[in-house]
Scaffold this motif. Structure first.
Motif, PDB file in Angstrom:
ATOM      1  N   LEU B 165      19.670 -10.714   0.243  1.00 55.35           N
ATOM      2  CA  LEU B 165      18.438 -10.481  -0.899  1.00 55.35           C
ATOM      3  C   LEU B 165      17.868  -9.010  -0.723  1.00 55.35           C
ATOM      4  O   LEU B 165      17.657  -8.676   0.278  1.00 55.35           O
ATOM      5  CB  LEU B 165      17.616 -11.585  -0.843  1.00 55.35           C
ATOM      6  N   GLN B 166      17.689  -8.618  -2.063  1.00 52.84           N
ATOM      7  CA  GLN B 166      16.801  -7.413  -1.867  1.00 52.84           C
ATOM      8  C   GLN B 166      15.755  -8.076  -2.771  1.00 52.84           C
ATOM      9  O   GLN B 166      15.576  -8.561  -3.776  1.00 52.84           O
ATOM     10  CB  GLN B 166      17.295  -6.420  -3.110  1.00 52.84           C
ATOM     11  N   ALA B 167      14.371  -7.815  -2.012  1.00 55.68           N
ATOM     12  CA  ALA B 167      13.074  -8.631  -2.572  1.00 55.68           C
ATOM     13  C   ALA B 167      11.873  -7.336  -2.474  1.00 55.68           C
ATOM     14  O   ALA B 167      11.439  -7.249  -1.629  1.00 55.68           O
ATOM     15  CB  ALA B 167      12.614  -9.549  -1.870  1.00 55.68           C
ATOM     16  N   TYR B 168      12.091  -6.453  -3.390  1.00 53.34           N
ATOM     17  CA  TYR B 168      10.892  -5.447  -3.613  1.00 53.34           C
ATOM     18  C   TYR B 168      10.198  -5.433  -4.753  1.00 53.34           C
ATOM     19  O   TYR B 168      10.725  -5.719  -5.904  1.00 53.34           O
ATOM     20  CB  TYR B 168      12.023  -4.007  -3.564  1.00 53.34           C
ATOM     21  N   LYS B 169       8.941  -5.181  -4.516  1.00 51.20           N
ATOM     22  CA  LYS B 169       7.781  -5.056  -5.368  1.00 51.20           C
ATOM     23  C   LYS B 169       7.208  -3.789  -5.526  1.00 51.20           C
ATOM     24  O   LYS B 169       6.258  -3.869  -4.376  1.00 51.20           O
ATOM     25  CB  LYS B 169       7.052  -6.148  -5.443  1.00 51.20           C
ATOM     26  N   GLY B 170       7.437  -2.760  -6.242  1.00 55.94           N
ATOM     27  CA  GLY B 170       6.781  -1.452  -6.357  1.00 55.94           C
ATOM     28  C   GLY B 170       5.304  -1.633  -6.332  1.00 55.94           C
ATOM     29  O   GLY B 170       4.644  -0.772  -5.647  1.00 55.94           O
ATOM     30  N   SER B 171       4.861  -2.392  -7.023  1.00 52.31           N
ATOM     31  CA  SER B 171       3.306  -2.337  -7.454  1.00 52.31           C
ATOM     32  C   SER B 171       2.579  -2.692  -6.022  1.00 52.31           C
ATOM     33  O   SER B 171       1.398  -2.363  -5.754  1.00 52.31           O
ATOM     34  CB  SER B 171       3.089  -3.119  -8.646  1.00 52.31           C
ATOM     35  N   THR B 172       2.951  -3.614  -5.528  1.00 50.55           N
ATOM     36  CA  THR B 172       2.441  -3.850  -4.138  1.00 50.55           C
ATOM     37  C   THR B 172       2.302  -3.100  -3.097  1.00 50.55           C
ATOM     38  O   THR B 172       1.316  -3.196  -2.555  1.00 50.55           O
ATOM     39  CB  THR B 172       3.584  -5.260  -3.177  1.00 50.55           C
ATOM     40  N   GLY B 212       4.010   1.149   1.998  1.00 46.49           N
ATOM     41  CA  GLY B 212       2.542   0.639   1.916  1.00 46.49           C
ATOM     42  C   GLY B 212       2.517  -0.660   2.786  1.00 46.49           C
ATOM     43  O   GLY B 212       1.353  -1.148   3.243  1.00 46.49           O
ATOM     44  N   THR B 213       3.559  -1.419   3.037  1.00 45.07           N
ATOM     45  CA  THR B 213       3.584  -2.870   3.531  1.00 45.07           C
ATOM     46  C   THR B 213       4.201  -2.847   4.812  1.00 45.07           C
ATOM     47  O   THR B 213       4.289  -3.956   5.563  1.00 45.07           O
ATOM     48  CB  THR B 213       4.329  -3.975   2.566  1.00 45.07           C
ATOM     49  N   ALA B 214       4.901  -1.760   5.203  1.00 50.62           N
ATOM     50  CA  ALA B 214       5.788  -1.651   6.495  1.00 50.62           C
ATOM     51  C   ALA B 214       4.716  -2.401   7.683  1.00 50.62           C
ATOM     52  O   ALA B 214       5.403  -3.186   8.434  1.00 50.62           O
ATOM     53  CB  ALA B 214       6.074  -0.326   6.901  1.00 50.62           C
ATOM     54  N   TYR B 238       0.205   7.450  -1.580  1.00 45.18           N
ATOM     55  CA  TYR B 238       0.164   6.482  -0.203  1.00 45.18           C
ATOM     56  C   TYR B 238      -0.888   6.873   0.662  1.00 45.18           C
ATOM     57  O   TYR B 238      -1.577   5.925   1.440  1.00 45.18           O
ATOM     58  CB  TYR B 238       1.327   6.570   0.531  1.00 45.18           C
ATOM     59  N   ALA B 239      -1.605   8.186   0.728  1.00 45.89           N
ATOM     60  CA  ALA B 239      -2.424   8.404   1.638  1.00 45.89           C
ATOM     61  C   ALA B 239      -3.844   7.665   1.263  1.00 45.89           C
ATOM     62  O   ALA B 239      -4.831   7.698   2.156  1.00 45.89           O
ATOM     63  CB  ALA B 239      -2.579   9.918   1.646  1.00 45.89           C
ATOM     64  N   LEU B 240      -4.037   7.389  -0.164  1.00 47.29           N
ATOM     65  CA  LEU B 240      -5.149   6.428  -0.457  1.00 47.29           C
ATOM     66  C   LEU B 240      -5.235   5.199  -0.052  1.00 47.29           C
ATOM     67  O   LEU B 240      -6.416   4.431   0.049  1.00 47.29           O
ATOM     68  CB  LEU B 240      -5.107   6.575  -2.046  1.00 47.29           C
ATOM     69  N   LEU B 241      -4.042   4.566   0.704  1.00 47.30           N
ATOM     70  CA  LEU B 241      -3.889   3.174   1.141  1.00 47.30           C
ATOM     71  C   LEU B 241      -5.011   3.035   2.179  1.00 47.30           C
ATOM     72  O   LEU B 241      -5.002   3.964   3.339  1.00 47.30           O
ATOM     73  CB  LEU B 241      -2.783   2.748   1.514  1.00 47.30           C
ATOM     74  N   ASP B 242      -5.717   1.994   2.346  1.00 47.49           N
ATOM     75  CA  ASP B 242      -6.437   1.539   3.796  1.00 47.49           C
ATOM     76  C   ASP B 242      -5.466   1.392   4.754  1.00 47.49           C
ATOM     77  O   ASP B 242      -4.280   0.659   4.490  1.00 47.49           O
ATOM     78  CB  ASP B 242      -7.145   0.208   3.448  1.00 47.49           C
ATOM     79  N   GLY B 243      -5.802   2.058   5.946  1.00 48.30           N
ATOM     80  CA  GLY B 243      -4.770   2.027   7.026  1.00 48.30           C
ATOM     81  C   GLY B 243      -3.373   2.501   7.083  1.00 48.30           C
ATOM     82  O   GLY B 243      -2.428   2.201   7.311  1.00 48.30           O
ATOM     83  N   ALA B 244      -3.520   3.614   6.057  1.00 54.69           N
ATOM     84  CA  ALA B 244      -2.059   4.228   5.742  1.00 54.69           C
ATOM     85  C   ALA B 244      -1.452   4.621   6.995  1.00 54.69           C
ATOM     86  O   ALA B 244      -0.018   4.487   7.315  1.00 54.69           O
ATOM     87  CB  ALA B 244      -2.333   5.520   4.916  1.00 54.69           C
ATOM     88  N   GLY B 245      -1.884   5.441   7.724  1.00 55.86           N
ATOM     89  CA  GLY B 245      -1.299   5.510   9.205  1.00 55.86           C
ATOM     90  C   GLY B 245       0.046   6.570   9.442  1.00 55.86           C
ATOM     91  O   GLY B 245       0.791   6.593  10.350  1.00 55.86           O
ATOM     92  N   PHE B 246       0.397   7.188   8.354  1.00 56.23           N
ATOM     93  CA  PHE B 246       1.020   8.376   8.489  1.00 56.23           C
ATOM     94  C   PHE B 246       0.375   9.631   8.130  1.00 56.23           C
ATOM     95  O   PHE B 246      -0.733   9.664   7.804  1.00 56.23           O
ATOM     96  CB  PHE B 246       2.494   8.173   7.751  1.00 56.23           C
ATOM     97  N   THR B 247       0.992  10.635   8.394  1.00 57.54           N
ATOM     98  CA  THR B 247       0.465  12.060   8.207  1.00 57.54           C
ATOM     99  C   THR B 247       1.160  13.013   7.222  1.00 57.54           C
ATOM    100  O   THR B 247       2.412  12.923   7.103  1.00 57.54           O
ATOM    101  CB  THR B 247       0.626  13.025   9.558  1.00 57.54           C
ATOM    102  N   PRO B 248       0.446  13.652   6.310  1.00 61.33           N
ATOM    103  CA  PRO B 248       1.300  14.471   5.241  1.00 61.33           C
ATOM    104  C   PRO B 248       2.160  15.570   5.856  1.00 61.33           C
ATOM    105  O   PRO B 248       1.485  16.158   6.775  1.00 61.33           O
ATOM    106  CB  PRO B 248       0.095  15.003   4.483  1.00 61.33           C
ATOM    107  N   SER B 249       3.201  15.657   5.430  1.00 63.70           N
ATOM    108  CA  SER B 249       4.121  16.649   6.176  1.00 63.70           C
ATOM    109  C   SER B 249       4.927  17.453   5.214  1.00 63.70           C
ATOM    110  O   SER B 249       5.490  18.436   5.341  1.00 63.70           O
ATOM    111  CB  SER B 249       5.257  15.790   7.100  1.00 63.70           C
ATOM    112  N   LEU B 250       4.683  17.150   3.852  1.00 59.51           N
ATOM    113  CA  LEU B 250       5.434  17.829   2.718  1.00 59.51           C
ATOM    114  C   LEU B 250       4.177  18.697   1.922  1.00 59.51           C
ATOM    115  O   LEU B 250       3.340  18.091   1.417  1.00 59.51           O
ATOM    116  CB  LEU B 250       6.185  16.867   1.961  1.00 59.51           C
TER     117      LEU B 250
END
Lengths: 354, 354
Positions: B165-172, B212-214, B238-250
């Motif tokens: 199954l593919q179960a992806y929800k972009g808005s989440t 966002g959900t990983a 994505y950097a706006l998310l709480d607990g984003a946890g990655f670094t801008p690289s681009l």
């Protein structure tokens, strides 16, 4: 090959409509006694630029050095870069290119005039320079009353030619009512007159105007040259204008990928195939269906109750709201006449943003 | 070459930050016992895909057949196209590609299942198929309770493998608060459970999730595989998310072209160098300066009274709000480490929208 066999998403040009638009703009410029220098930023195609020159254009406008390099490499020999050129690498390329074609550029800063002249001197070329004046859009250009001072600096350099003025106001081009558009153009003309009054040397060219105002410039107005771009394709936003007078000739052909419920369908054209910054595309063949939103690779069609239904695999034509950045996403045009593919043209200067 | 010598606009990747992001996502997936199949629609780079596989990814996601063809040609051998493939030409290419690499595709329509199987049969290849289920974004996917019926049709074909199954929800993925994001993910999981209940055969893979959900998927959740894309570059949204946890690289590096008044500057990066559909870019190095609006080749910076002034020729770093369609505008990445250019990578699948 029939258009029905072309893989999608595909950028499709209706050759007859394109030719009609090119001829109509040549007639408009001729009737007003204006030179015509169409803007290649719209189509980025050497093929279309050659059609415009063959129809009497004095030359072509480009927006970047790399766009001008691509047009020059494909045989266009008279180019105006309607932009400032800044930075050592780019100024070197500009000066080199001026050794191969007739080339002009905009300036709005005394330091930049000196930089352009220095690079031209280094390679022994001559570069035409036009002073860009502020017309009210607060984008680029100097205060018109300071144009004369910059013109004198240009004229003082042995490696620059003072060509004249650039007086373009983007917002004017999109005023819906023709009379209000003409009034907005008169504000631009007032700025031109102020600039001309500050200049004590001949000013052979005053260039500006676009698809929206081309038919509104008359003999006696202080413009000598038109630089319209979008008229070749007549995008969705320009089609909204009163008295628009050109025919849509560019379409994005897309395919319905998923159709699980009655009131929506997803097509394979999102933000990587269409630029949506200036608005959503229209569906000319499907009354009652709107392109409601985009993801990167998908567009969502909302299907009204009275609309003709869509099936999986159906192909729809979309008219971009703004052609220029949409064209820049694609590598080629599929050229059709009467529903048959007659040619494929490269988007010569695709990605030439630098 | 120093970064200061690179012509602009240029797409710049910070190699150390990119590597940290790739390692961090591999750790997140490993800790949750999930397979990782990063999405190449973000970077379109075979070089980055190989780095992801070297860090333990099970394979790569693509969004179009042409993207998958480009990745396969450059050595990536396990590909999932997270999209429906519709139309004879494209289905033929899909079936051919399945003869060269391990390839899967999404389906949400019985007729399309038959079409995919017919093309695989014609060339003697086998194609993996995942049933895409509707998760609430009303984009693609069938009602979860109908997944079993489609799974049976897949399993009945000798030329298809039912993968899951593919179960992806972009808005989440873009819900700011982590707890609300997890709640939204649980709605997706409920749809997955409904689908699983309708399937009477083994369902080895349930794939979904994103940047966002990983970090919010735990052991026991009905997902076996993550398919994040943006984490490699960590765009502005994505950097706006709480607990984003990655670094801008681009970054997009742009140059100030015109600077005629104190409170604004124009840079050479508009809608042909940046996709602005999802928001305006940030200027991480210039507090008090905002990128306020774009034309096709220009971006207008508004300079607050307290900001450090900008001069003509100054170069600014912009962080795109949405990396994926911005990357798709460019032909190469300038790869930097400590301010020095160490490589140039092609955007392998640029323009691969078809």
């Amino acid at each position: 090959m029939a258009l029905a066999e072309v893989d999608t998403p595909a950028l499709v040009v209706d050759l007859d409509a394109l030719r009609r638009n090119i001829a109509a703009m040549a007639d408009i410029a001729g009737a007003a006694g204006l030179a015509l220098r169409p803007h290649a930023k719209t189509h980025k195609s050497a093929e279309i630029a050659r059609m415009q020159v063959a129809a009497g254009a004095a030359g072509i406008c480009c927006q970047t050095v790399s766009e001008a390099e691509a047009m020059a490499a494909d045989g266009i020999s008279d180019l105006l870069i309607t932009n400032q050129v800044v930075g050592e690498t780019k100024l070197r390329r500009l000066a080199d290119l001026a050794g191969r074609v007739r080339l002009s550029v905009l300036v709005d800063d005394a330091g930049n005039v000196a930089d352009v002249a220095r690079h031209a001197a280094a390679v022994g070329s001559r570069i035409g320079a036009l002073v860009e004046i502020e017309t009210g859009d607060r984008r680029a250009g100097i205060d018109p009353v300071l144009a004369g001072e910059l013109a004198r600096r240009i004229a003082a350099s042995r490696h620059l030619n003072f060509i004249g003025l650039q007086a373009y106001k983007g917002s004017t081009e999109h005023v819906i009512a023709a009379s209000a558009r003409r009034s907005s153009l008169e504000v631009v003309f007032a700025a031109v007159r102020a600039a001309l009054a500050s200049i004590d040397s001949p000013c052979p060219v005053v260039t500006g105007g676009g698809t929206g105002t081309a038919g509104l410039v008359h003999r006696g107005d202080p413009l000598t040259e038109l630089q319209p771009g979008s008229y070749v394709f007549m995008d969705g936003n320009y089609a909204l204008l009163d008295g628009a007078g050109f025919t849509p000739s560019l379409f994005l052909l897309a395919t319905v990928l998923t159709r699980t419920v009655a009131d929506r369908a997803m097509v394979n054209a999102g933000t990587k195939a269409l630029c949506l910054e200036a608005g959503l595309p229209a569906l000319p063949d499907h009354p009652g269906i709107i392109y409601a939103r985009a993801d990167d690779e998908h567009g969502r069609l909302e299907i009204g109750a009275s609309a003709r239904p869509l099936a999986l695999g159906d192909r729809v034509r979309l008219i971009p709201a703004n052609c220029d950045p949409t064209v820049n996403l694609h590598d080629w045009y599929v050229v059709v006449q009467g529903g048959v593919v007659v040619d494929v043209w490269p988007v010569t200067a695709r990605g030439a943003v630098f």
